[in-house]
Every structure is written in C-alpha cells, then in structure tokens.
Design a protein around this motif. Sequence first.
Motif, PDB file in Angstrom:
ATOM      1  N   ALA A  41      14.078  -9.223 -32.135  1.00  0.00           N
ATOM      2  CA  ALA A  41      13.844 -10.572 -32.655  1.00  0.00           C
ATOM      3  C   ALA A  41      14.578 -11.628 -31.834  1.00  0.00           C
ATOM      4  O   ALA A  41      14.094 -12.758 -31.688  1.00  0.00           O
ATOM      5  CB  ALA A  41      14.289 -10.647 -34.117  1.00  0.00           C
ATOM      6  N   VAL A  42      15.730 -11.290 -31.270  1.00  0.00           N
ATOM      7  CA  VAL A  42      16.519 -12.237 -30.483  1.00  0.00           C
ATOM      8  C   VAL A  42      15.968 -12.379 -29.067  1.00  0.00           C
ATOM      9  O   VAL A  42      16.020 -13.464 -28.480  1.00  0.00           O
ATOM     10  CB  VAL A  42      17.997 -11.787 -30.450  1.00  0.00           C
ATOM     11  N   LEU A  51      11.789 -22.394 -27.545  1.00  0.00           N
ATOM     12  CA  LEU A  51      11.012 -21.842 -28.649  1.00  0.00           C
ATOM     13  C   LEU A  51      11.708 -22.037 -29.995  1.00  0.00           C
ATOM     14  O   LEU A  51      11.080 -22.432 -30.974  1.00  0.00           O
ATOM     15  CB  LEU A  51      10.736 -20.358 -28.399  1.00  0.00           C
ATOM     16  N   PHE A  52      12.981 -21.781 -30.041  1.00  0.00           N
ATOM     17  CA  PHE A  52      13.711 -21.892 -31.301  1.00  0.00           C
ATOM     18  C   PHE A  52      13.732 -23.336 -31.789  1.00  0.00           C
ATOM     19  O   PHE A  52      13.593 -23.592 -32.989  1.00  0.00           O
ATOM     20  CB  PHE A  52      15.137 -21.339 -31.147  1.00  0.00           C
ATOM     21  N   ASP A  53      13.890 -24.295 -30.870  1.00  0.00           N
ATOM     22  CA  ASP A  53      13.862 -25.707 -31.260  1.00  0.00           C
ATOM     23  C   ASP A  53      12.489 -26.091 -31.808  1.00  0.00           C
ATOM     24  O   ASP A  53      12.398 -26.807 -32.805  1.00  0.00           O
ATOM     25  CB  ASP A  53      14.219 -26.604 -30.068  1.00  0.00           C
ATOM     26  N   VAL A  61      13.679 -28.580 -39.675  1.00  0.00           N
ATOM     27  CA  VAL A  61      15.105 -28.501 -39.400  1.00  0.00           C
ATOM     28  C   VAL A  61      15.385 -29.352 -38.166  1.00  0.00           C
ATOM     29  O   VAL A  61      14.654 -29.275 -37.172  1.00  0.00           O
ATOM     30  CB  VAL A  61      15.555 -27.036 -39.172  1.00  0.00           C
ATOM     31  N   TYR A  62      16.422 -30.160 -38.226  1.00  0.00           N
ATOM     32  CA  TYR A  62      16.713 -31.116 -37.164  1.00  0.00           C
ATOM     33  C   TYR A  62      16.971 -30.452 -35.813  1.00  0.00           C
ATOM     34  O   TYR A  62      16.496 -30.893 -34.788  1.00  0.00           O
ATOM     35  CB  TYR A  62      17.909 -31.983 -37.569  1.00  0.00           C
ATOM     36  N   ASP A  63      17.732 -29.389 -35.820  1.00  0.00           N
ATOM     37  CA  ASP A  63      18.145 -28.768 -34.558  1.00  0.00           C
ATOM     38  C   ASP A  63      17.968 -27.254 -34.643  1.00  0.00           C
ATOM     39  O   ASP A  63      18.211 -26.642 -35.691  1.00  0.00           O
ATOM     40  CB  ASP A  63      19.617 -29.114 -34.291  1.00  0.00           C
ATOM     41  N   GLY A  64      17.574 -26.640 -33.542  1.00  0.00           N
ATOM     42  CA  GLY A  64      17.408 -25.192 -33.495  1.00  0.00           C
ATOM     43  C   GLY A  64      18.698 -24.445 -33.757  1.00  0.00           C
ATOM     44  O   GLY A  64      18.684 -23.366 -34.351  1.00  0.00           O
ATOM     45  N   ALA A  65      19.818 -25.025 -33.337  1.00  0.00           N
ATOM     46  CA  ALA A  65      21.112 -24.374 -33.569  1.00  0.00           C
ATOM     47  C   ALA A  65      21.416 -24.269 -35.062  1.00  0.00           C
ATOM     48  O   ALA A  65      21.979 -23.267 -35.528  1.00  0.00           O
ATOM     49  CB  ALA A  65      22.225 -25.115 -32.854  1.00  0.00           C
ATOM     50  N   ASN A  66      21.037 -25.295 -35.827  1.00  0.00           N
ATOM     51  CA  ASN A  66      21.247 -25.251 -37.277  1.00  0.00           C
ATOM     52  C   ASN A  66      20.433 -24.134 -37.910  1.00  0.00           C
ATOM     53  O   ASN A  66      20.921 -23.407 -38.779  1.00  0.00           O
ATOM     54  CB  ASN A  66      20.860 -26.588 -37.916  1.00  0.00           C
ATOM     55  N   LEU A  67      19.197 -23.993 -37.463  1.00  0.00           N
ATOM     56  CA  LEU A  67      18.349 -22.923 -37.978  1.00  0.00           C
ATOM     57  C   LEU A  67      18.913 -21.559 -37.585  1.00  0.00           C
ATOM     58  O   LEU A  67      18.957 -20.639 -38.404  1.00  0.00           O
ATOM     59  CB  LEU A  67      16.921 -23.074 -37.459  1.00  0.00           C
ATOM     60  N   ALA A  68      19.368 -21.437 -36.347  1.00  0.00           N
ATOM     61  CA  ALA A  68      19.941 -20.169 -35.882  1.00  0.00           C
ATOM     62  C   ALA A  68      21.162 -19.791 -36.710  1.00  0.00           C
ATOM     63  O   ALA A  68      21.311 -18.627 -37.123  1.00  0.00           O
ATOM     64  CB  ALA A  68      20.304 -20.256 -34.406  1.00  0.00           C
ATOM     65  N   LEU A  71      20.029 -18.718 -40.255  1.00  0.00           N
ATOM     66  CA  LEU A  71      19.443 -17.378 -40.244  1.00  0.00           C
ATOM     67  C   LEU A  71      20.488 -16.293 -40.012  1.00  0.00           C
ATOM     68  O   LEU A  71      20.424 -15.222 -40.612  1.00  0.00           O
ATOM     69  CB  LEU A  71      18.340 -17.301 -39.186  1.00  0.00           C
ATOM     70  N   ALA A  72      21.471 -16.578 -39.154  1.00  0.00           N
ATOM     71  CA  ALA A  72      22.532 -15.601 -38.894  1.00  0.00           C
ATOM     72  C   ALA A  72      23.364 -15.364 -40.160  1.00  0.00           C
ATOM     73  O   ALA A  72      23.671 -14.218 -40.511  1.00  0.00           O
ATOM     74  CB  ALA A  72      23.419 -16.074 -37.752  1.00  0.00           C
ATOM     75  N   VAL A  73      23.720 -16.439 -40.850  1.00  0.00           N
ATOM     76  CA  VAL A  73      24.510 -16.306 -42.079  1.00  0.00           C
ATOM     77  C   VAL A  73      23.702 -15.577 -43.150  1.00  0.00           C
ATOM     78  O   VAL A  73      24.224 -14.689 -43.839  1.00  0.00           O
ATOM     79  CB  VAL A  73      24.994 -17.696 -42.573  1.00  0.00           C
ATOM     80  N   ALA A  74      22.427 -15.934 -43.301  1.00  0.00           N
ATOM     81  CA  ALA A  74      21.576 -15.262 -44.286  1.00  0.00           C
ATOM     82  C   ALA A  74      21.460 -13.772 -43.970  1.00  0.00           C
ATOM     83  O   ALA A  74      21.566 -12.925 -44.866  1.00  0.00           O
ATOM     84  CB  ALA A  74      20.190 -15.910 -44.318  1.00  0.00           C
TER      85      ALA A  74
END
Length: 114
Positions: A41-42, A51-53, A61-68, A71-74
């Motif tokens: 998946a990574v 792609l992630f952005d 979601v404003y920024d891809g880093a926020n989504l990443a 998802l990592a915490v979840a």
Amino acid sequence: MDWHIVTGLFALALAGVVIELLRRAHLREKYAALWIVTAIAVAPFSFAPGLFDRIAHRLGVYDGANLALFLAVAFLLLLGVHLSWEVSRLEGETRTLGEEIALLRHALGEREHG
C-alpha cells in the motif's frame, strides 16, 4: 532529499524484513500478510509523489501529510486493539493449560501415593 525515494526504500525494506522473519519462522503468516499488504500500500506513493496529495484533496483533506498521519494513527490503533485481543486470548489459553497441568499433576500424585 526526495522523500518519495525514502518511502520506496522503506516499503522495500519492510517487505524484505517481513519475508526474512517469515522464512525463519519468527513471524506467523497472518501477521506477515498484514505487513506485506502495508508495504504494498505504501509503495505506489513512492513512484507517484503527488498521488497522496491528490487523494487527500479529493477526500476534502487540506494536505496529504495530514491524511497520511491520520491513516497511520488509525492503522496503529487498530493494530493495537487486534494485538490486545490476541494477548487476551492467549492469556486465557495459558491459564486453562496451567489449570489442566495442575489437575494432571495432582491426579498423577494421587496414583503414585494411592
């Protein structure tokens, strides 16, 4: 430094470590599958850094880093719950086995002295 290259190397290293642990029988198949799926998946994000952005923006979601990070915490929370469940199950099995051994030792002791 290009972080997408680091991401790709991390995904490959993760897959390699998991395969080696599986080969040496230090990791069970069900856990190996989880980590291999994670590495797979990574990996695409290392080949297409934007792609992630794009996915994040489509999800609102404003920024891809926020989504990443979300998802990592979840993922880690779900993994923690799963491992807690596994530990609880194994604890129960260990207690049952200990009680059965104690009963067998007691019965064996009665046969030797009886």
